[in-house]
Design an enzyme around this catalytic site. Structure first.
Site, PDB file in Angstrom:
ATOM      1  CE  LYS A   1      -2.816  11.533 -11.189  1.00  6.08           C
ATOM      2  NZ  LYS A   1      -1.756  10.501 -11.225  1.00  6.08           N
TER       3      LYS A   1
ATOM      4  CE1 TYR B   1      -6.354  11.171 -10.737  1.00  2.00           C
ATOM      5  CE2 TYR B   1      -7.019  12.952 -12.198  1.00  2.00           C
ATOM      6  CZ  TYR B   1      -6.381  11.747 -12.003  1.00  2.00           C
ATOM      7  OH  TYR B   1      -5.774  11.104 -13.055  1.00  2.00           O
TER       8      TYR B   1
ATOM      9  CG  ASP C   1      -1.870   1.167   1.263  1.00  2.00           C
ATOM     10  OD1 ASP C   1      -1.745   2.075   0.416  1.00  2.00           O
ATOM     11  OD2 ASP C   1      -2.750   1.187   2.138  1.00  2.00           O
TER      12      ASP C   1
ATOM     13  CG  ASN D   1       0.318   3.801 -13.623  1.00  2.00           C
ATOM     14  OD1 ASN D   1      -0.244   4.581 -14.395  1.00  2.00           O
ATOM     15  ND2 ASN D   1      -0.263   2.672 -13.228  1.00  2.00           N
TER      16      ASN D   1
END
Length: 253
Positions: free
Chosen positions: A161, A157, A63, A91
């Site tokens: 990013k 998110y 994890d 990724n």
């Protein structure tokens, strides 16, 4: 026959999903030995490793929301792939949809820890190994066009990013003197099984907006990663390679 990545050893995080699987297979096809990381989908990762074959792929589990686990995964990947690591592909990510009003700090941290903090920790661990090897290496983060084009319900998110892109630029600056290149790949909408059925309106809008007229494929992302990992990109670092079929070039007014 020579390949672009002969002699290299790569770790791909989140390699049990569509994009990660395609990246791992593409790097292996060009000669790299590959460690496929997964959190829980061990069977899927092992299936990809078996497809790569020839004993050139192994599976590591953990994890990555935990910093210590990030360092352990990187060390294990290197140890089980001949004692060295020349390439890391960050990724692994999650992409929940949740409106910003009502989002809790715990909701925010769950996304940031997986999508950003894991990138920091895995990069730090991999760079330490690469520096010790004195031969340098490459680190590629999978970011997103949402780093600059946010979508509703993706505040956590998109912010993570955007930070991933800046982390790569900062890491490129600090690790460059050690021969380590750090870049990002920012995909647009990537096709996956069932997407057209579950989100037909979104797929239609994307196809109409994209100059190329199609969604991306996991292989499109994998090819971009291969380029940045290979000697073809030996003078490229701190760069964000957008892979979105031209959507970002479309006027928004």
């Amino acid at each position: 026959m020579t390949h672009l990545l002969d002699g290299q050893t790569a770790l791909v995080t989140g390699a049990s999903g569509g994009i990660g699987r395609a990246i791992a297979r593409r790097l292996a096809a060009e000669g790299a030995a590959v460690a496929l990381h997964c959190r829980t989908a061990v069977a899927a990762a092992r299936e990809t490793a078996a497809a790569i074959g020839d004993g050139r792929a192994i599976v590591v589990q953990g994890d990555l929301g935990d910093e210590r686990t990030c360092h352990r995964v990187v060390r294990e990947a290197a140890d089980r792939c001949g004692g060295r690591l020349t390439a890391l592909v960050n990724n692994a990510a999650v992409q929940p949809v949740q409106p910003l009003p009502g989002m809790t700090a715990a909701d925010w941290r769950a996304v940031v820890d997986t999508n950003l903090t894991s990138v920091f920790a895995c990069t730090q661990a991999a760079a330490e190994l690469m520096r010790a090897q004195s031969a340098g290496g490459t680190i590629t983060h999978i970011a997103s066009i949402e780093a600059t084009h946010p979508a509703p319900g993706h505040a956590h998110y998109s912010a993570a990013k955007a930070a991933v892109v800046m982390h790569a630029r900062a890491a490129a600056l600090e690790y460059g003197p050690f021969g380590i290149r750090v870049n990002t790949v920012s995909p647009g909408l990537i096709d996956r099984e069932g997407l057209s059925e579950s989100w037909p309106e979104g797929v239609r809008r994307w196809q109409e907006a994209a100059p190329t007229g199609r969604l991306g494929s996991p292989e499109d992302v994998a090819n971009a990663v291969l380029f940045l990992t290979s000697p073809l990109a030996s003078w490229i670092t701190g760069h964000d390679l957008v892979v979105d079929g031209g959507v970002s070039a479309r006027p928004t007014w």
